[in-house]
Motif scaffolding. Structure first.
Motif, short mmCIF file in Angstrom:
data_model
loop_
_atom_site.label_atom_id
_atom_site.label_comp_id
_atom_site.label_asym_id
_atom_site.label_seq_id
_atom_site.Cartn_x
_atom_site.Cartn_y
_atom_site.Cartn_z
N MET A 53 1.16 -0.89 -0.22
CA MET A 53 -0.19 -0.09 0.10
C MET A 53 1.04 1.48 -0.25
N ARG A 54 0.05 2.02 -0.14
CA ARG A 54 0.68 3.69 -0.81
C ARG A 54 0.56 4.90 -0.34
N PRO A 55 0.72 5.96 -0.07
CA PRO A 55 0.12 6.80 0.34
C PRO A 55 -0.76 7.90 -1.16
N VAL A 56 -0.54 8.85 -1.47
CA VAL A 56 -0.75 9.14 -2.26
C VAL A 56 -2.13 10.03 -2.46
N THR A 57 -1.37 12.08 -2.95
CA THR A 57 -2.83 13.53 -2.31
C THR A 57 -3.41 13.32 -3.93
N VAL A 58 -5.14 13.48 -3.56
CA VAL A 58 -5.47 14.09 -4.62
C VAL A 58 -6.71 15.04 -3.57
N GLY A 84 -9.22 8.39 13.41
CA GLY A 84 -9.09 9.73 12.35
C GLY A 84 -7.18 9.11 11.78
N ALA A 85 -6.29 8.54 12.58
CA ALA A 85 -5.43 8.88 12.33
C ALA A 85 -4.48 8.31 11.07
N GLU A 86 -3.84 9.20 10.81
CA GLU A 86 -3.06 8.38 9.07
C GLU A 86 -3.05 6.82 9.28
N ILE A 87 -3.22 6.10 9.12
CA ILE A 87 -2.74 5.11 8.66
C ILE A 87 -1.80 4.25 7.97
N CYS A 88 -1.53 5.22 6.58
CA CYS A 88 0.00 4.91 5.74
C CYS A 88 0.74 6.46 5.66
N SER A 99 -3.76 -2.47 9.19
CA SER A 99 -3.87 -2.04 10.22
C SER A 99 -3.16 -0.46 10.87
N CYS A 100 -4.10 0.09 10.84
CA CYS A 100 -3.81 1.49 11.56
C CYS A 100 -2.59 1.63 13.14
N PRO A 101 -1.15 1.77 12.59
CA PRO A 101 -0.13 2.00 14.11
C PRO A 101 -0.37 2.79 15.18
N TYR A 102 -1.78 3.47 15.50
CA TYR A 102 -1.91 4.43 16.02
C TYR A 102 -2.62 3.20 17.27
N HIS A 103 -3.78 2.71 17.34
CA HIS A 103 -4.24 2.02 18.63
C HIS A 103 -5.04 0.43 17.59
N ALA A 104 -3.86 0.01 16.10
CA ALA A 104 -4.03 -1.76 16.01
C ALA A 104 -5.56 -1.49 15.50
N TRP A 105 -6.54 -1.08 15.53
CA TRP A 105 -7.62 -1.06 14.55
C TRP A 105 -7.02 -1.72 13.13
N THR A 106 -7.71 -3.18 12.85
CA THR A 106 -8.04 -3.51 11.40
C THR A 106 -9.01 -3.67 10.93
N TYR A 107 -8.03 -3.63 9.91
CA TYR A 107 -9.43 -3.61 8.16
C TYR A 107 -9.18 -4.56 6.97
N ALA A 108 -9.82 -5.19 6.81
CA ALA A 108 -9.91 -5.87 5.85
C ALA A 108 -9.43 -5.39 4.69
N THR A 109 -8.15 -5.95 3.42
CA THR A 109 -8.01 -5.04 1.90
C THR A 109 -9.89 -4.86 0.88
N ASP A 110 -10.62 -4.77 2.24
CA ASP A 110 -11.73 -4.49 0.78
C ASP A 110 -12.73 -3.24 2.00
N GLY A 111 -11.65 -3.12 3.19
CA GLY A 111 -12.53 -1.55 3.76
C GLY A 111 -12.77 -1.86 5.09
N ARG A 112 -13.07 -2.85 5.24
CA ARG A 112 -14.10 -3.38 6.06
C ARG A 112 -13.33 -3.97 7.34
N LEU A 113 -14.11 -3.00 8.70
CA LEU A 113 -13.57 -3.39 9.88
C LEU A 113 -13.52 -4.96 10.92
N VAL A 114 -12.12 -5.09 11.08
CA VAL A 114 -12.25 -6.58 11.61
C VAL A 114 -12.02 -6.89 13.04
N SER A 115 -10.88 -5.47 13.33
CA SER A 115 -10.70 -5.49 14.19
C SER A 115 -10.61 -4.27 15.44
N THR A 116 -11.11 -3.89 16.58
CA THR A 116 -10.12 -2.45 17.41
C THR A 116 -9.59 -2.93 18.28
#
Length: 371
Positions: A53-58, A84-88, A99-116
Motif C-alpha cells: 500500500m502507498r499514500p498519494v495525495t489528490v 482519524g489517525a493516518e494509517i499509511c 492496520s492502523c499504527p496508532y491503536h491497531a484497528w484493523t481492516y480487511a483489504t476491502d475496507g471492512r473493519l475486522v478488529s478494534t
C-alpha cells in the motif's frame, strides 16, 4: 490535396484573468471543483507491487492505494475510523490486512473493519458503520486514476478511450522517471502544452525533429501552408537524440501511427501520454500551490527493450527531458510576467484555439463561481 478544415479561432478572445494564476482563493476553488471532481492520475499498476500500500495525495486529501495479494487495487481515505489517525505514511507491505499504527484497528483489504484491538465497544457499536471510506478508482492502459467525487463522471481521455489500443500499454514497464518542481501555476503548463507558437523559439531541437512545429503550429489543420506535413523529419523514427528507435518497434501500430511518430492523449487536469513507436511517456502534474506545480515524467518500455545489452533508459529520455525543461523555463518566465501589476489578462491568437477550449473547461468545472 484538399486542405483540412481550419481549427483557427475567428476572433481574439481574452485569457483568464491574472488572478486565476496566483490568487489562493481561486486556487482553493479549483481544488474543490476541478481536482476533487476529475480523474487524477496517481501511478502505474506495474509500479505498485501486490501486497503493498502507498499514500498519494489528490486535491489535498491523503489517499491509500492498496494492491492486495489477489491483484485487486482499491483506494481509501487515509484516515482510521477510530479517531482519524493516518494509517499509511509511506509505501509499505500490507499483507492480508490493513492496520492502523496508532491503536491497531484493523481492516480487511476491502475496507471492512475486522478488529478494534484492545478497545471493547459497547452493544451499540456496529462494525459495518466503520469501514474505511472508499475512493473511486479506474485503471486505464495500466494507469491508475482516482476521483474524490461521490458520483464521478466517466473517464474520458482525449482523443478517446481507444486511442492507445494499438500500444501494449499493460505490459510496459517504467525504465526512467523525472520529477521537476516548476514555479508556475498548473494552468500555465497546460496552456504551453496546448500551443506551438512558442516552438520555433523555445524548442529548436524539437522543431527540427517535427518540421510542422517549426511553423509555430501543431498540425496541418492550423496552417495555411498547403505543403505543411505532420510527422517526423525524414529518416527519424522516434523522439530520441539520434531519431532512431531505442528498441523493437511495437508490432500493433498502423502505418499512419508509425509515420506520425507520436500520439498525444490528454486527461485533464493531471496528465498526458505521448506514445511513440518504441516507447511511451506518461507526464503528470500536481498543483502544489497557486504558483507551483510538480511535474513527473515516466518513460515506459517493453520488457524486450529494457533487456537489451547496455540499454540506457536515461539516454532515451534525454531528448524529451530537454524539451520539458525548455517548457519549464518558458512557463516560469510566463508566471513571472503574469505577476506584473500591469497585467490584467492576455489575448489569445487564432492558433490558440486549444487554450480557448481549456479556459472554457476550467470555468465550466468551477461553475464560474469565483467572487
Amino acid at each position: 490535396m484538399e486542405q483540412p478544415a481550419s481549427l483557427l479561432l475567428t476572433h481574439c478572445p481574452p485569457t483568464l484573468p491574472a488572478r486565476a494564476y496566483s490568487d489562493p482563493v481561486w486556487f482553493a476553488q479549483e481544488q474543490r471543483t476541478i481536482w476533487a471532481r476529475q480523474w487524477v492520475y496517481v501511478g502505474r499498476v506495474a509500479d505498485l507491487a501486490m501486497g503493498t500500500m502507498r499514500p498519494v495525495t489528490v486535491a489535498n486529501a491523503s489517499i491509500i492505494l492498496c494492491h492486495d495479494n489477489s491483484g485487486t487495487i482499491r483506494a481509501f481515505h487515509n484516515s482510521c475510523r477510530h479517531r482519524g489517525a493516518e494509517i499509511c505514511a509511506a509505501e509499505r507491505p500490507m499483507g492480508k490486512l490493513i492496520s492502523c499504527p496508532y491503536h491497531a484497528w484493523t481492516y480487511a483489504t476491502d475496507g471492512r473493519l475486522v478488529s478494534t484491538a484492545f478497545a471493547n465497544p459497547t452493544a451499540d457499536f456496529r462494525r459495518e458503520d466503520h469501514r474505511l471510506v472508499p475512493v473511486s478508482l479506474r485503471v486505464w492502459n495500466g494507469c491508475i486514476f482516482l476521483n474524490l467525487a461521490s458520483d464521478p463522471p466517466d473517464l474520458n481521455p482525449d482523443p478517446g478511450q481507444d486511442a492507445l489500443d494499438n500500444w501494449p500499454m499493460g505490459s510496459l514497464r517504467t525504465g526512467y522517471r523525472l520529477v521537476k518542481d516548476i514555479a508556475c501555476n498548473w494552468k500555465v503548463f497546460w496552456e504551453n502544452y496546448n500551443e506551438c507558437l512558442h516552438c520555433p523559439g523555445i524548442h529548436p531541437e524539437l522543431s527540427d525533429r517535427v518540421p510542422v512545429y517549426a511553423k509555430g503550429v501543431m498540425s496541418v489543420a492550423e496552417s495555411t501552408d498547403i505543403n505543411a506535413e505532420s510527422g517526423l523529419t525524414p529518416g527519424a523514427r522516434s523522439w530520441t537524440m539520434t531519431g532512431a528507435a531505442c528498441g523493437p518497434e511495437f508490432p500493433g501500430l498502423t502505418a499512419g501511427q508509425r509515420v506520425a511518430g507520436h500520439l498525444f492523449t490528454t486527461v485533464y487536469p493531471s496528465m498526458f501520454i505521448v506514445a511513440h513507436v518504441d516507447y511511451v511517456r506518461c507526464v503528470s502534474l500536481t498543483a502544489t500551490g497557486p504558483e507551483t506545480t510538480r511535474l513527473t515524467a515516466e518513460w515506459l518500455f517493453s520488457p524486450e527493450t529494457l533487456a537489451q545489452p547496455g540499454f540506457d533508459a536515461a539516454e532515451v529520455a534525454r531528448f524529451a527531458t530537454l524539451v520539458m525543461l525548455q517548457d519549464a523555463t518558458a512557463c516560469e518566465m510566463n508566471q513571472r510576467g503574469i505577476r506584473s501589476p500591469s497585467y490584467l489578462n492576455g489575448t489569445l491568437m487564432p492558433q490558440e484555439f486549444d487554450l480557448y477550449a481549456f479556459h472554457g473547461w476550467v470555468l465550466n468545472q468551477m461553475d464560474m463561481g469565483i467572487s
